[in-house]
Design an enzyme around this catalytic site. Structure first.
Site, PDB file in Angstrom:
ATOM      1  N   CYS A 125       2.669   1.458  11.968  1.00 54.54           N
ATOM      2  CA  CYS A 125       3.818   2.196  11.447  1.00 54.54           C
ATOM      3  C   CYS A 125       4.278   3.290  12.404  1.00 54.54           C
ATOM      4  CB  CYS A 125       3.472   2.829  10.099  1.00 54.54           C
ATOM      5  SG  CYS A 125       2.862   1.639   8.892  1.00 54.54           S
TER       6      CYS A 125
ATOM      7  N   GLY B 125       0.791  -1.218   0.000  1.00 53.56           N
ATOM      8  CA  GLY B 125       0.000   0.000   0.000  1.00 53.56           C
ATOM      9  C   GLY B 125       0.825   1.269   0.000  1.00 53.56           C
TER      10      GLY B 125
END
Length: 420
Positions: free
Chosen positions: A364, A85
């Site tokens: 993340c 992504g």
């Protein structure tokens, strides 16, 4: 339950492990693994080779491309395979920005709650002379169509609004947003990383120009994803080299990953209705218990479906009295809750020791000291944002998992508050 000393029971359950961070990544499904194995062993050919092994691998890649396109109601030539992504998001923004600049359009609009795979490229474009507008959201994390329309200018080239938020699970009105962009002649990109495999995506209805997907969010392999580019847009090269992906992304294709991604996406969509019913019930139970804790707050789209009574008396319920949320408004496995007087980092470590894996937001951003930009954009105070955890469930979780979460988390909150 929170006032009872559950330490003896918890000690007896230390061998149990509950993974409740499905929004961060998912396990590889058996279906995807079985589809991938032949392309890791006997069918190992390079898809660019002209001999039989290469032609066989090429056929597998193109069959997967056609399957993915069919599932999204798109054309096979509109699917470009990527490493995931993040790469797809970067490619879309860079490509649209470059195309816009050629015609004097150097204004880009993104929502304030985008994943950093969109926000950081947007900031990079700002440093290159582009003007970026960061759209505000409501207290539930929704981008209002009228807010977008008001932000569009004659020099707007691209709008990027994620399909579903990775932290609070809010599903955006992407069809309306895309329609506004179409009416104004502006390209529309949506990061569908959290949505793909979990909601129905019909690109004949969603008039997006770009759409990003990552396989590991729906039980496919890590390191594989794709970017949808609407037919008619002149696709710019991302990587120079060979002629792979119609010459736009050089590098030998990840054949096992591509095949596994297509298999996982198909399986996830076929089972969607059944798995959603199951996951919604697990979430309802966990939400009911956790929102009964004093000083707990639900973040995102209203009260959980069926939880209005259970959540009565909480701040979240008071803010959204009389509302119910279905999977049309929020990803069905998402539960984002803040606790007064708690530091999320301490809570996560405590839960990890007790056998529970949850997160404080985006995977993340693990280790970040700053409060979530998503929660801050929703108007949540930095102090409360720092006391927030995200629980994300899916069909691989069990009733026993839910019961363990309901048992351990309230006790953990009580203990940490007493220590503070």
């Amino acid at each position: 339950m929170g006032g009872v000393d559950t330490a003896p029971e918890m000690e007896r359950m230390t061998d149990m492990r509950v993974y409740a961070d499905q929004a961060a990544t998912t396990s590889l499904s058996k279906t995807a693994l079985e589809a991938m194995l032949p392309w890791m062993t006997e069918n190992f050919g390079n898809p660019s080779a002209l001999y039989e092994e290469g032609r066989t691998a090429r056929d597998a890649v193109e069959t997967a491309r056609e399957k993915i396109a069919h599932l999204l109601h798109a054309k096979a030539k509109e699917i470009y395979f990527t490493s995931g992504g993040t790469e797809a998001d970067n490619w879309a923004l860079q490509m649209a920005a470059a195309a816009g600049a050629r015609t004097g359009k150097k204004h880009i609009i993104v929502s304030a709650i985008e994943h950093h795979a969109v926000l950081n490229p947007a900031k990079s474009l700002e440093r290159q002379g582009f003007r970026v507008t960061y759209l505000p959201v409501t207290s539930e994390g929704v981008v209002l169509p009228e807010t977008l329309e008001a932000a569009i200018c004659p020099d707007t080239a691209l709008v990027s609004v994620m399909y579903a938020n990775n932290e609070v699970g809010t599903i955006q009105p992407v069809e309306e947003l895309a329609e506004i962009c179409r009416m104004h002649g502006v390209w529309f990109h949506t990061d569908a990383v959290q949505a793909a495999g979990h909601v129905e995506i019909d690109l004949t209805k969603l008039q997006a120009d770009f759409l990003s997907v990552s396989a590991h969010k729906f039980h496919g392999p890590k390191g594989c994803g794709f970017l949808y580019v609407k037919n008619g847009f002149r696709t710019e090269s991302l990587l120079e080299g060979g002629a792979q992906e119609k010459g736009k992304r050089a590098g030998t294709e990840n054949v096992p990953g591509i095949v596994g991604m297509a298999a996982a996406l198909e399986e996830s969509l076929i089972k969607r209705d059944k798995k959603d019913t199951f996951v919604l019930e697990l979430r309802r139970q966990v939400a009911e218990r956790l929102l009964s804790i004093e000083g707990s707050h639900l973040n995102g789209c209203g009260v959980m479906e069926g939880d209005e009574g259970a959540a009565a008396g909480t701040d979240a319920a008071a803010r959204h009295a009389g509302t119910a949320v279905s999977r049309a408004d929020r990803l069905c496995g998402n539960l984002n809750i803040s606790f007064d007087g708690i530091e999320a980092e301490a809570l996560l470590l405590y839960l990890d020791m007790k056998g529970i894996s949850v997160s404080a937001g985006a995977a993340c951003s693990a280790g970040a000291l700053e409060p979530s930009h998503v929660l801050t954009a929703m108007g949540i105070s930095p102090e409360l944002a720092k006391g927030t955890i995200r629980i994300s469930l899916d069909e691989t979780n069990t009733q026993a998992d839910a019961e363990f979460l309901m048992k351990v988390i309230p006790d953990a909150v009580a203990r940490l508050r007493s220590m503070a």
